[in-house]
Design a protein around this motif. Structure first.
Motif, PDB file in Angstrom:
ATOM      1  N   GLY A 136      -0.522   7.222   2.481  1.00  0.00           N
ATOM      2  CA  GLY A 136      -1.296   7.021   3.697  1.00  0.00           C
ATOM      3  C   GLY A 136      -2.337   8.106   3.864  1.00  0.00           C
ATOM      4  N   LEU A 184       0.853  -1.187   0.000  1.00  0.00           N
ATOM      5  CA  LEU A 184       0.000   0.000   0.000  1.00  0.00           C
ATOM      6  C   LEU A 184       0.888   1.236   0.000  1.00  0.00           C
ATOM      7  N   HIS A 185       0.602   2.169  -0.891  1.00  0.00           N
ATOM      8  CA  HIS A 185       1.436   3.361  -1.027  1.00  0.00           C
ATOM      9  C   HIS A 185       0.778   4.584  -0.393  1.00  0.00           C
ATOM     10  N   GLU A 237      -5.042   5.207  11.420  1.00  0.00           N
ATOM     11  CA  GLU A 237      -3.748   5.017  10.762  1.00  0.00           C
ATOM     12  C   GLU A 237      -2.816   4.177  11.630  1.00  0.00           C
ATOM     13  N   TYR A 254       0.416  -7.446   4.266  1.00  0.00           N
ATOM     14  CA  TYR A 254       0.587  -6.200   3.510  1.00  0.00           C
ATOM     15  C   TYR A 254       1.716  -5.369   4.126  1.00  0.00           C
ATOM     16  N   ASN A 285      -6.576   2.965   1.535  1.00  0.00           N
ATOM     17  CA  ASN A 285      -5.613   2.078   2.186  1.00  0.00           C
ATOM     18  C   ASN A 285      -6.243   1.300   3.333  1.00  0.00           C
ATOM     19  N   VAL A 322       3.218  -1.273   4.104  1.00  0.00           N
ATOM     20  CA  VAL A 322       2.881   0.124   3.814  1.00  0.00           C
ATOM     21  C   VAL A 322       4.157   0.870   3.427  1.00  0.00           C
TER      22      VAL A 322
END
Length: 355
Positions: free
Chosen positions: A84, A81-82, A130, A103, A89, A105
Motif C-alpha cells: 500500500g 493488490l499487494h 488510501e 479487487y 495501487n 488489497v
C-alpha cells in the motif's frame, strides 16, 4: 519485482491458488525495475500460473504506475493488490473499477501505526486516498485478526478476510552446531529490532555472550548505521554482519545456527521466521509481532519484549528450552499448511460473493 518477503509471499499465494484450481497471472512492472542481485524468490511459470510485464510510468517503486491495466483484466477476474501507500495501487484499483473487476488489497502490514511513521507528506492526502482504496475494495486480506484495528482506524468501512500466508514444510531439519545465533532479512535496525539485539548482547557478561551472525540486504543505509552501533558498543567480536544469502547456502546457514532471533518492534508475517520454524530451529521472537499470540498458544518459541532488557533476559532461556524447536515445526505443519489455508481462503471470498 524485487526480492523481499512480500514478493515471496505474493508468489507463494499465486502457487497455492493455482494448486487449488485457480488460474493465476502475476502482473508486474518490467524486470528492468528490479534491483536486487541475488534472487531468492522463484518466479517461474507453471501450468495455470503465468506472469506478464505491464508497461509502467515512473522511475522507481514509489512512483511506478501501470499503464492501461484494464486490457489485462477480464469480467471473471479478481485483482489482488499487494502492500500500500504507492500510486501504482491507486491507479490499478481505478482500472479495476473501470473494468468492473473486484479487487482485494493484501497490505502485508504497511498500515500498522508504527509503519506509517515512514510516510512522506502530505500525509493527510495520502490517508484520504488510501482510505478510498481500502473501502472500495471487496476486502482487505490480513493475515492475523490483530492487524484489523490499524487498518480499520484508517478505513472504518473496509471489509476483511483473515488467512495467513502458508509455508511448505521442508525435508531439511535443524542440526545446530554452527556456534552462532542467526538473523536474516532486510537490515532496518530500528524496525527489525537489531539495535536492541546488539545492545542486549552487550549487556551480558563477556563470557556469556553468544555469537550473532546477521545476513541480509540494506535498507535506508541500515547496514552503515548498524555497523556504527556495533563499533560504538565494541561488539565486533560477537556480532558479524554479512550480505544477502540464498538457496542452499541460506538453508545451511539456518540449519547450523544454534537458534534464530526475531526481535522486530512490529511485523506483519515474517517469511524468514516461518522458514526457521519450519526447519525446527529454536527461536526467540518479539512479543510485539502478530504471530506472537499463535506462538504462545503453541509454546513454539521463546517470547521476549523487543528491548535490550527483554532480549538479554531471553537469550539464556533459548539454550534451556530446546523443546520449542519441534513445536515450531509442528505449528507450521498444522496452522500454516496450505492444504488447510486454501479452503479457508475460498470460503472467505465465497462469503463476499467473489467465487
Amino acid at each position: 519485482m524485487d526480492n523481499s518477503g512480500v514478493t515471496f509471499a505474493l508468489w507463494s499465494w499465486a502457487r497455492a491458488q493455482t494448486a487449488s484450481g485457480s488460474e493465476v497471472c502475476v502482473l508486474h512492472a518490467p524486470a528492468a525495475n528490479s534491483t536486487k542481485e541475488i534472487s531468492f524468490v522463484s518466479k517461474e511459470s507453471s501450468p495455470g500460473l503465468s506472469h506478464h510485464d505491464v508497461p509502467h510510468r515512473g522511475r522507481h517503486r514509489l512512483t511506478l504506475r501501470p499503464v492501461a491495466l484494464d486490457r489485462y483484466l477480464g469480467r471473471n477476474d479478481l485483482l489482488v493488490l499487494h502492500e500500500g501507500w504507492v500510486p501504482g495501487n491507486l491507479v490499478a484499483a481505478a482500472a479495476a473499477c473501470r473494468a468492473r473487476v473486484p479487487y482485494v488489497v493484501m497490505p502485508h502490514g504497511v498500515y500498522e501505526s508504527a509503519w506509517t511513521t515512514y510516510l512522506k507528506p502530505p500525509r493527510w492526502l495520502r490517508h484520504r486516498l488510501e482510505r478510498r482504496l481500502l473501502e472500495r475494495a471487496a476486502a482487505v486480506h490480513v493475515f492475523f485478526e490483530s492487524e484489523i484495528a490499524d487498518v480499520a482506524a484508517l478505513a472504518p468501512n473496509a471489509s476483511f478476510i483473515t488467512v495467513p500466508t502458508g509455508f511448505h514444510l521442508p525435508n531439511e531439519r535443524w542440526t545446530g552446531g554452527g556456534g552462532y545465533l542467526g538473523w536474516l532479512g532486510r537490515i532496518d535496525p530500528f524496525h527489525k529490532g537489531l539495535d536492541a539485539l546488539v545492545g542486549a548482547i552487550a549487556r551480558l557478561p563477556a563470557d556469556q555472550r553468544p555469537m550473532l551472525r546477521i545476513r541480509g540486504y540494506d535498507y535506508r543505509n541500515g547496514i552503515a548505521r548498524l555497523r556504527d552501533l556495533i563499533e560504538k558498543l565494541d561488539m565486533a567480536k560477537w556480532v558479524r554482519l554479512d550480505g544477502v544469502i540464498a538457496g542452499a547456502e541460506k538453508t545451511r546457514f539456518l540449519q547450523q545456527a544454534e537458534g534464530y532471533i526475531h526481535p522486530s518492534r512490529w511485523e506483519c508475517h515474517s517469511i524468514a521466521l516461518l522458514e526457521n520454524l519450519a526447519l525446527g530451529v529454536p527461536c526467540i521472537v518479539s512479543k510485539a509481532i502478530h504471530i506472537a499470540q499463535t506462538l504462545e498458544r503453541w509454546s513454539a518459541a521463546v517470547l521476549a519484549q523487543p528491548s535490550e532488557a527483554g532480549l538479554a533476559a531471553a537469550l539464556p532461556r533459548l539454550a534451556a528450552d530446546r523443546a520449542v524447536a519441534p513445536r515450531g515445526r509442528a505449528l507450521v505443519s498444522d496452522a500454516f499448511n496450505w492444504k488447510t489455508l486454501m479452503p479457508q481462503f475460498h470460503s472467505a471470498i465465497g462469503r463476499l460473493g467473489l467465487q
